[in-house]
Design a protein around this motif. Sequence first.
Motif, mmCIF file in Angstrom:
data_model
loop_
_atom_site.group_PDB
_atom_site.id
_atom_site.type_symbol
_atom_site.label_atom_id
_atom_site.label_comp_id
_atom_site.label_asym_id
_atom_site.label_seq_id
_atom_site.Cartn_x
_atom_site.Cartn_y
_atom_site.Cartn_z
ATOM 1 N N TYR A 177 0.842 -1.201 0.000
ATOM 2 C CA TYR A 177 0.000 0.000 0.000
ATOM 3 C C TYR A 177 0.881 1.257 0.000
ATOM 4 O O TYR A 177 0.580 2.245 -0.683
ATOM 5 C CB TYR A 177 -0.931 0.016 1.222
ATOM 6 N N PHE A 178 1.961 1.219 0.762
ATOM 7 C CA PHE A 178 2.887 2.356 0.787
ATOM 8 C C PHE A 178 3.519 2.559 -0.586
ATOM 9 O O PHE A 178 3.651 3.693 -1.065
ATOM 10 C CB PHE A 178 3.967 2.118 1.838
ATOM 11 N N ALA A 179 3.903 1.447 -1.225
ATOM 12 C CA ALA A 179 4.520 1.523 -2.550
ATOM 13 C C ALA A 179 3.550 2.081 -3.588
ATOM 14 O O ALA A 179 3.963 2.748 -4.541
ATOM 15 C CB ALA A 179 5.007 0.145 -2.982
ATOM 16 N N LEU A 180 2.256 1.835 -3.411
ATOM 17 C CA LEU A 180 1.263 2.364 -4.341
ATOM 18 C C LEU A 180 0.990 3.839 -4.099
ATOM 19 O O LEU A 180 0.729 4.595 -5.041
ATOM 20 C CB LEU A 180 -0.051 1.578 -4.201
ATOM 21 N N SER A 181 1.041 4.267 -2.841
ATOM 22 C CA SER A 181 0.643 5.631 -2.487
ATOM 23 C C SER A 181 1.792 6.627 -2.524
ATOM 24 O O SER A 181 1.603 7.790 -2.894
ATOM 25 C CB SER A 181 0.002 5.635 -1.082
ATOM 26 N N TYR A 182 2.978 6.185 -2.138
ATOM 27 C CA TYR A 182 4.098 7.116 -1.984
ATOM 28 C C TYR A 182 4.488 7.827 -3.284
ATOM 29 O O TYR A 182 4.739 9.045 -3.262
ATOM 30 C CB TYR A 182 5.309 6.373 -1.407
ATOM 31 N N PRO A 183 4.553 7.122 -4.435
ATOM 32 C CA PRO A 183 4.921 7.840 -5.669
ATOM 33 C C PRO A 183 3.984 8.999 -5.989
ATOM 34 O O PRO A 183 4.434 10.064 -6.439
ATOM 35 C CB PRO A 183 4.854 6.753 -6.744
#
Length: 220
Positions: free
Chosen positions: A200-206
Motif C-alpha cells: 500500500y505504501f509503494a502504491l501511495s508514496y509515488p
Amino acid sequence: MSNSASFFTDFQFSDLMFLGEAAGRTLGISIVSITIGTILGCVFGWALQASRWFAQATIGTILDVFRSVPLIIQLILFYNFFPIIGWKMGPFAAGAFVLSIYTAALVANVVRGGIDAVGTPMRRAARSLGMSYWQDLRYVVWPIGLRAVFPSWVGVALSVIKDSALVSVLGYLELLRASQILITRTQEPFIILACAGAFYFALSYPLSKYSKKLEEGWAS
C-alpha cells in the motif's frame, strides 16, 4: 497421528508474488476509479458553482448521499441491485462504478472550492479583456483554482487507494482479500499484514512524492 494432513504452510516467496499480483489489481481499480471520478467530479463541481440552487437541489443531493453513506454499504447495495434490473456486473466493474461515483462526490466539492477561490475582481478583469465565459474558465479559473486545491485532490486520491480494500466484500481479489486468504492459510498475520502495508505504501508514496514536486515547481 503421523498420517494426518497439515492444513497450514509457512509464508513463502510465491505468497509474496501472490500479494504483488493482488496489489496490481488494487492499483488497476484505483486508477480507473480515480480517473473517472475526477472527470465526473470536475463536471459536477463546475455545475454546483455555476448553478448553485438548481444543481444543489439535484446533483448536490445525490452527491451528499454518496458522501454520507459508508462506502461498504454502497458497494454491497449496488452489487446486489444491478442483477435486479438485469444489469450483470462482475466485482471489478461494480466496485469501479461505486468507487468512481464516490470519488466524484468528493472531488466535486474540491473543484467547487477551487473555482470559488478565484476572486471576482480577477474574473471581471478577464471578462473586461474580451474573454468569453468559457475562455475565462479555461485560461483563468481552471489554472488558478485547480492549482490551489491540488493538495486536496491528492488527499482524495490517496484515500481512494486505501478505500479500494473494501471492494474485497464483493469477492474481488485485491490486496486486502489476498492478505486474508494468506493469513487463513499460514497463520502468520504479522508478516502478511506488514507486506500488505508495504505494498500500500509503494502504491501511495509515488503519487504523494510526485504531487509535492509539482507543487514546488508551481511555487518557484
